[in-house]
Scaffold this motif. Sequence first.
Motif, PDB file in Angstrom:
ATOM      1  N   VAL A 187       0.854  -1.185   0.000  1.00 15.95           N
ATOM      2  CA  VAL A 187       0.000   0.000   0.000  1.00 15.95           C
ATOM      3  C   VAL A 187       0.889   1.233   0.000  1.00 15.95           C
ATOM      4  O   VAL A 187       1.707   1.414   0.905  1.00 15.95           O
ATOM      5  CB  VAL A 187      -0.932   0.025   1.223  1.00 15.95           C
ATOM      6  CG1 VAL A 187      -1.757   1.309   1.235  1.00 15.95           C
ATOM      7  CG2 VAL A 187      -1.832  -1.210   1.239  1.00 15.95           C
ATOM      8  N   PHE A 188       0.757   2.080  -1.018  1.00 18.28           N
ATOM      9  CA  PHE A 188       1.552   3.295  -1.126  1.00 18.28           C
ATOM     10  C   PHE A 188       0.653   4.492  -0.855  1.00 18.28           C
ATOM     11  O   PHE A 188      -0.385   4.661  -1.498  1.00 18.28           O
ATOM     12  CB  PHE A 188       2.174   3.402  -2.512  1.00 18.28           C
ATOM     13  CG  PHE A 188       3.094   2.258  -2.828  1.00 18.28           C
ATOM     14  CD1 PHE A 188       4.423   2.299  -2.429  1.00 18.28           C
ATOM     15  CD2 PHE A 188       2.624   1.133  -3.486  1.00 18.28           C
ATOM     16  CE1 PHE A 188       5.263   1.233  -2.699  1.00 18.28           C
ATOM     17  CE2 PHE A 188       3.461   0.066  -3.751  1.00 18.28           C
ATOM     18  CZ  PHE A 188       4.789   0.112  -3.360  1.00 18.28           C
TER      19      PHE A 188
ATOM     20  N   ALA B 273      -1.437   3.907  -4.524  1.00 18.44           N
ATOM     21  CA  ALA B 273      -1.547   2.642  -5.261  1.00 18.44           C
ATOM     22  C   ALA B 273      -1.573   1.484  -4.278  1.00 18.44           C
ATOM     23  O   ALA B 273      -1.010   1.567  -3.190  1.00 18.44           O
ATOM     24  CB  ALA B 273      -0.381   2.476  -6.234  1.00 18.44           C
ATOM     25  N   VAL B 274      -2.227   0.407  -4.687  1.00 17.69           N
ATOM     26  CA  VAL B 274      -2.185  -0.858  -3.953  1.00 17.69           C
ATOM     27  C   VAL B 274      -1.791  -1.943  -4.944  1.00 17.69           C
ATOM     28  O   VAL B 274      -2.386  -2.062  -6.017  1.00 17.69           O
ATOM     29  CB  VAL B 274      -3.549  -1.211  -3.320  1.00 17.69           C
ATOM     30  CG1 VAL B 274      -3.447  -2.540  -2.556  1.00 17.69           C
ATOM     31  CG2 VAL B 274      -4.025  -0.105  -2.385  1.00 17.69           C
ATOM     32  N   LEU B 275      -0.756  -2.715  -4.583  1.00 14.76           N
ATOM     33  CA  LEU B 275      -0.266  -3.794  -5.440  1.00 14.76           C
ATOM     34  C   LEU B 275      -0.423  -5.123  -4.726  1.00 14.76           C
ATOM     35  O   LEU B 275      -0.407  -5.191  -3.493  1.00 14.76           O
ATOM     36  CB  LEU B 275       1.211  -3.590  -5.785  1.00 14.76           C
ATOM     37  CG  LEU B 275       1.664  -2.213  -6.251  1.00 14.76           C
ATOM     38  CD1 LEU B 275       3.164  -2.229  -6.507  1.00 14.76           C
ATOM     39  CD2 LEU B 275       0.904  -1.787  -7.489  1.00 14.76           C
ATOM     40  N   ASP B 276      -0.551  -6.190  -5.509  1.00 15.37           N
ATOM     41  CA  ASP B 276      -0.530  -7.512  -4.900  1.00 15.37           C
ATOM     42  C   ASP B 276       0.911  -7.975  -4.749  1.00 15.37           C
ATOM     43  O   ASP B 276       1.859  -7.251  -5.069  1.00 15.37           O
ATOM     44  CB  ASP B 276      -1.377  -8.505  -5.705  1.00 15.37           C
ATOM     45  CG  ASP B 276      -0.807  -8.813  -7.087  1.00 15.37           C
ATOM     46  OD1 ASP B 276       0.361  -8.439  -7.368  1.00 15.37           O
ATOM     47  OD2 ASP B 276      -1.523  -9.438  -7.888  1.00 15.37           O
ATOM     48  N   GLY B 277       1.092  -9.186  -4.259  1.00 15.73           N
ATOM     49  CA  GLY B 277       2.426  -9.676  -3.982  1.00 15.73           C
ATOM     50  C   GLY B 277       3.300  -9.837  -5.201  1.00 15.73           C
ATOM     51  O   GLY B 277       4.532  -9.851  -5.094  1.00 15.73           O
ATOM     52  N   ALA B 278       2.694  -9.939  -6.368  1.00 13.61           N
ATOM     53  CA  ALA B 278       3.452 -10.070  -7.609  1.00 13.61           C
ATOM     54  C   ALA B 278       3.742  -8.721  -8.251  1.00 13.61           C
ATOM     55  O   ALA B 278       4.330  -8.658  -9.334  1.00 13.61           O
ATOM     56  CB  ALA B 278       2.694 -10.958  -8.596  1.00 13.61           C
TER      57      ALA B 278
END
Length: 340
Positions: A296-297, A309-314
């Motif tokens: 989570v940025f 932004a929110v990214l998944d583990g990949a």
Amino acid sequence: MARGLKEEVLRFFPPSLQALLAPLPVWDEVEEIRLKVGRPLLLRLVRGETFVAACGSLTEQAAEAYRVSAAEVSRIINLACGASLYAFEEEVRNGYITLEGGHRLGLAGRAVLEGGSIRTLRHISGVNFRVAREVRGSAAALLPFVLRDSPPRVCHTLIVSPPRCGKTTVLRDLVRQLADGVPELGFPGVTVGLVDERSEVAACYQGVPQFDVGVRTDVLDACPKAAGIRMLVRAFGPEVVAVDEIGRAEDARAIEDALNAGVKVVATAHAGSLEELRRRPFFRHLFALGIVERFVFLRRGARPGEVAAVLDGAGRSLTPGLCGPRRAAAGVAGLRTLAP
């Protein structure tokens, strides 16, 4: 800001400063009140910085600002510690005093060393009053990302941003909601162990949290993160461990111990960009483990914890409509590539 909170803050100030600060029209925005002997009185607001003039108005000119006296700084310290600085010796050696209401008084002065470590501070010539605010709901936008599957489970989550973007505020609210449960998402709540090394998340005063961190949350206050994680896992069996501002080698080892015990980890980290994370050995190791499920940025906005932004583990963006997810995803991929 509610009048009660303004009064709560000003009771730690002498009458001369109360008279200057009380009428100001910016209390809803005040984050810090900075006072240094012989220097201009400075406020840090949500929108930026401003000085307080001797006539009680705001000014951008340092030359017009009210000059803080040594007696005023001394009086603030006495009010903060009940005229017994010795009773707060452990906190003072760390450079701050935690106040009732969750506020914090940062201290600057001459460090007294003992065995190469700071024993206390003397000749304190500057203080920074950090106004604490509990922003309930500040983590609401993250919950659909932090919780996944059916029934919902908590993801290993890393919250990243530069200073003053609301990481601690968001973590506090996230801990509360994870502990209390989120009925609208079908999440009943879990036991949470919070290691609050700098007393900023729960803001304990005499052992009692000043902020609501949830009914199922156990707090270790003023405890080093690595030791606290292990203590909570052994003694309280939490389903989630939450820590603020990880980054040391011993933190990584303790997090690994928690993972091996089947505990989910929610943490924050200081970084202005993923390039900063890429340069730090701790995070290279953390990414090499491949355990972070959500990145989570945050960015600075009108409210604490605005999501960039929110990214998944990949490294795939889960928030394609927000700014910068592609660059963030590329940075995460680069971290994995560079990990040892």
